[in-house]
Write a protein that holds these residues in place. Structure first.
Motif, short mmCIF file in Angstrom:
data_model
loop_
_atom_site.label_atom_id
_atom_site.label_comp_id
_atom_site.label_asym_id
_atom_site.label_seq_id
_atom_site.Cartn_x
_atom_site.Cartn_y
_atom_site.Cartn_z
N ALA A 77 4.14 55.33 -5.90
CA ALA A 77 5.36 54.80 -5.28
C ALA A 77 6.60 55.41 -5.92
O ALA A 77 6.65 55.67 -7.11
N LYS A 78 7.59 55.62 -5.10
CA LYS A 78 8.87 56.16 -5.58
C LYS A 78 9.83 55.00 -5.86
O LYS A 78 10.19 54.25 -4.94
N GLU A 124 13.09 53.28 -6.20
CA GLU A 124 14.40 53.57 -5.62
C GLU A 124 15.52 52.79 -6.31
O GLU A 124 16.65 53.26 -6.41
N ARG A 125 15.20 51.58 -6.76
CA ARG A 125 16.20 50.74 -7.42
C ARG A 125 15.53 49.97 -8.54
O ARG A 125 14.32 49.70 -8.48
N TYR A 138 4.80 51.41 2.61
CA TYR A 138 5.29 50.03 2.51
C TYR A 138 5.99 49.91 1.17
O TYR A 138 6.05 50.91 0.42
N TYR A 139 6.51 48.75 0.87
CA TYR A 139 7.27 48.61 -0.37
C TYR A 139 6.53 47.77 -1.41
O TYR A 139 5.77 46.86 -1.07
N ALA A 140 6.79 48.08 -2.67
CA ALA A 140 6.27 47.30 -3.80
C ALA A 140 7.45 46.82 -4.64
O ALA A 140 8.39 47.58 -4.88
N GLU A 157 12.13 47.03 3.36
CA GLU A 157 13.14 46.51 2.45
C GLU A 157 13.76 45.21 2.95
O GLU A 157 14.09 44.34 2.15
N LEU A 203 11.64 42.22 1.80
CA LEU A 203 11.71 41.85 0.38
C LEU A 203 13.09 41.31 0.02
O LEU A 203 13.22 40.46 -0.86
N LEU A 204 14.13 41.78 0.71
CA LEU A 204 15.47 41.26 0.44
C LEU A 204 15.63 39.83 0.95
O LEU A 204 16.29 39.01 0.32
N ILE A 228 12.08 48.30 -7.44
CA ILE A 228 11.76 48.34 -6.01
C ILE A 228 11.32 49.77 -5.68
O ILE A 228 12.08 50.73 -5.91
N LYS A 243 8.93 52.51 -3.04
CA LYS A 243 8.30 52.78 -1.76
C LYS A 243 6.93 53.40 -2.00
O LYS A 243 6.83 54.50 -2.57
#
Lengths: 113, 113
Positions: A103-104, A106-107, B15-17, B71, B74-75, B102, B104
């Motif tokens: 995973a990249k 980002e924040r 997806y996001y982690a 995003e 999760l926000l 956060i 991706k």
């Protein structure tokens, strides 16, 4: 990695995270523990390594997140010969199941007393 | 989330982690444990929640990774009123330090017996 808290001190994003979640198969503790620690020490010598956070619970579930400058750095570590042997032992002996997610980041934000 | 292994069953990336690493401040165990479990249950009801993996070690270091469709999802969970109260309690009472990242998820692979 901060020795006191166990939280990695990573630079400002973007950078990469390798989220390795695993379930141990049994408890042949010593050999596994030695190799696991050796992998942490060896990986940390790779160019582009930024830090690592690792926890294993009493139920055998573990999460290790290693942080890397870029994809090339984490791929170089993945292909390390000794690491590949450990990966093979993981599949044949140590783990019931695992998942690796690249995973990249980002924040990021944090808090410390 | 797979009840047997503790590994989240996530769809194919992207997806996001949200990687939440924390160090507990002390041991007022029960209130913390109840709220932590409540947050897992509450977050899982949010649209776009994909799964969660969570481990805390005997030394107080914990890693919780929650997975989200995007995003916005999760926000929305971050801004949940009850979750915000828990975040406040985290900073004022429960944690010595924490870091939220956060990320991706771009690739994933796994193994299971």
């Amino acid at each position: 990695m901060s020795a006191t808290s166990g939280l990695a001190r990573t630079p400002a994003p973007p950078y990469y995270a390798v989220i390795f979640t695993s379930k141990r198969a049994g408890d042949d503790g010593r050999a596994y523990g030695e190799v696991a620690q050796r992998m942490v020490d060896l990986g940390a010598r790779y160019d582009g390594f930024l830090g690592i956070e690792s926890v294993r619970g009493a139920d055998g579930l573990g999460i290790t997140v290693s942080y890397w400058r870029d994809e090339a750095a984490l791929l170089a570590w993945k292909r390390d010969t000794e690491h590949q042997k450990a990966q093979h032992a993981g599949r044949t002996a140590w783990y019931e199941a695992y998942e690796v997610r690249i995973a990249k980041v980002e924040r990021a934000y944090g808090f410390s007393r």
